[in-house]
Design an enzyme around this catalytic site. Structure first.
Site, PDB file in Angstrom:
ATOM      1  N   GLU A 334       0.676  -1.042  -0.020  1.00 12.01           N
ATOM      2  CA  GLU A 334      -0.192  -0.153   0.011  1.00 12.01           C
ATOM      3  C   GLU A 334       0.924   1.306  -0.020  1.00 12.01           C
ATOM      4  OE1 GLU A 334      -3.983  -1.269   2.099  1.00 12.01           O
ATOM      5  OE2 GLU A 334      -2.207  -1.334   3.478  1.00 12.01           O
TER       6      GLU A 334
HETATM    7  C1  ACM Z   1      -1.863  -5.339   3.893  1.00  6.78           C
HETATM    8  O1  ACM Z   1      -3.119  -5.916   4.423  1.00  6.78           O
HETATM    9  N1  ACM Z   1      -1.810  -4.291   3.504  1.00  6.78           N
HETATM   10  C2  ACM Z   1      -0.955  -6.255   3.891  1.00  6.78           C
END
Ligand code: ACM
Length: 525
Positions: A334
């Protein structure tokens, strides 16, 4: 890309023709047999009718592996009150309980074991100490549930006669705890390590840093822990961190349970706690305030500054020195505030720094968008079953750990009514947690590319050990079973019965768990 937000049977198998290749469900043992109730399901387990071994006040544990002998003795002494001395294994026919690094078949390999229970003896054989330890977990489940009680119970401590030959399907069977969103003490983490060890988990992934808190002391960068560790979700005044001695204690505690700690420093995103602690890590030279919300994707280390890589070198170097395991997890998920080109450049540099310190990289599967080193392991966490970049990486040799969020994330709510957890990856009751095959899950990814599975527990809504247990049980054993048991044992109808038999064990141990209506828990459990 999915964004994590708070909105938020009997499995007694016969060896067909004596070859393991032919193993398949056969000769189901009676549901009342403890051998049919073992979780994770063993490769083969058969009860011997009419035979029982009974633990007595004078039972002795004889072994050539005192560490495992003492571990077993400690487990059994709590509830039996028996002395259970641990003695060196002698010559002659074993009597009492024997844990031996001799005589185990080759198939038991690094973590498997053979267990024989007769009227006179419990004989556990393995090629490696890890196999004896995993066999001990099976032995616990063959004793009455009260064996798990923390205080002395009056009981008939019987083990039904039988034979088990067992070894894992996958080498990586992990649990992850996010100690950043909420901090958990060494004692709380150890409690969870003990609980997952019972299901033959052998990796413990510690998510040590995120936007909401930095949880490991780093020499030369003291404010990471003392300032960046001072907050957690919803709480600007309390957090916590592990000293390096604390972290070493956790590593040692896990190692005594044949569990390797995989420490994660998430980067370049999920770094607000570090950015708040040191202004120079920010591209604009200004430290943001600490963060106690639950959004993701807004923070990034400054990928163009030299000091960023000095920081990585110090953090990863110290973590490498503290960690006997082969892997450091660098997160990589992310990174929505970093351009794709900057992301790839950053991850490649981070990989080189990890390699320089003698370790290999584990990262969330987003890291396949950089150039994975041959040793880099990618941890898949999405909710799809098809990802072209992950499949291409796997075909080029990248090994995968599978944590599909819609099956393996222990922070997803079981039902819409579950008071804890999130639902961005959907509701995950235990049947769904169990209902997938890691060896054939992602299109274009062969089973040979799969190292194993991991059940992550993110803690935005998780504050206590009881909260951890409520979310992990019964789903953690489901994921652990997918990692350990032969695919031929996979059957929901049998699994739910075996899971039901665990309920009284958790109750005896004083654990909290979710009484899923999908599982026929015994009355009173
Ligand atoms: C995640 O759940 N962003 C690894």
């Amino acid at each position: 890309m999915r964004v994590r937000r708070v909105t938020l049977v009997a499995v007694s198998l016969a060896l067909a023709g004596g070859t393991l290749a032919g193993v398949g469900p056969a000769l189901a043992a009676p549901a009342s047999s403890a051998y049919a109730d073992i979780v994770p399901a063993p490769v083969t387990a058969t009860a011997t009718a009419g035979v029982t071994f009974t633990l007595r006040p004078d039972t002795v544990i004889s072994t050539d592996t005192p560490a495992v002998g003492e571990y077993l003795a400690a487990v059994l002494r709590r509830s039996t009150g028996f002395a259970l001395p641990v003695r060196p294994a002698g010559a002659g026919t074993p009597n009492g309980i024997a844990l031996l690094l001799s005589g185990a078949p080759a198939a038991t390999a690094d973590e498997g074991y053979q267990l024989d229970v007769t009227g006179k003896a419990v004989v556990l054989r393995a090629r490696k100490a890890a196999g004896l330890f995993e066999g001990v977990q099976t032995l616990r489940q063959l004793l009455p549930p009260a064996i798990e009680a923390p205080t002395v119970q009056h009981g008939q401590w019987t083990v039904p006669g039988g034979h088990v030959l067992d070894f894992p399907r996958f080498p990586y069977r992990g649990a992850m705890l996010d100690v950043s969103r909420h901090f958990f003490t060494v004692a709380q983490v150890e409690r969870y390590i003990d609980q997952v060890a019972r299901y033959k988990v052998n990796r413990f992934h510690l998510h040590l840093s995120d936007d909401q808190g930095w949880r490991i002391a780093i020499n030369g960068w003291e404010r990471l822990a003392t300032f960046g560790g001072g907050t957690q979700v919803g709480d600007p005044n309390h957090g916590g961190f592990y000293t390096q001695a604390d972290y070493r204690a956790l590593v040692t505690y896990a190692a005594a349970r044949f569990i390797t700690v995989v420490p994660e420093i998430d980067m370049p995103g999920h770094t607000n706690a570090a950015l708040a602690s040191y202004a120079q890590l920010n591209c604009n030279g200004v430290a943001p305030p600490r963060y106690t919300g639950t959004d993701v994707g807004f923070s990034s280390l400054c990928v163009s500054k030299d000091v960023t890589y000095q920081f990585l070198d110090d953090v990863l170097g110290q973590l490498a020195a503290l960690t006997p395991g082969a892997y450091l997890h660098i997160g990589g998920d992310e990174a929505q505030s970093t351009t794709p080109a900057d992301y790839a450049m950053f991850i490649n540099k981070a990989q080189a720094i990890v390699a320089k310190h003698g370790k290999a990289v584990q990262g969330w599967h987003d890291v396949v968008h950089a150039t994975p080193l041959p040793s880099t392991v990618a941890q898949f966490w999405d909710t799809t079953t098809s990802d072209a970049a992950v499949a291409a990486a796997a075909q080029h040799g990248t090994k995968l750990v599978l944590s599909p969020a819609n099956h393996a994330y222990l922070d997803m709510k079981y039902t819409a009514q579950t008071p804890l957890g999130q639902d961005w990856a959907g509701l995950t009751d235990v049947k769904k947690a169990y209902g997938w095959n890691p060896g054939a899950y992602l299109s274009g990814v062969p089973s040979s590319a799969v190292l194993g599975v991991e059940a992550p527990l993110w803690t935005e809504t998780i504050l206590t050990s009881a909260n951890i247990e409520f979310m992990a049980f019964p789903r953690l054993p489901a994921i652990a079973e997918l990692g350990w048991s032969p695919q031929s044992t996979h059957a929901w109808g049998a699994f739910k019965l075996r899971l039901a038999a665990q309920g009284p064990r958790w109750k005896a141990a004083g654990m909290t768990y979710y009484h899923s209506t999908q599982v026929p828990w015994p009355a009173g459990a």
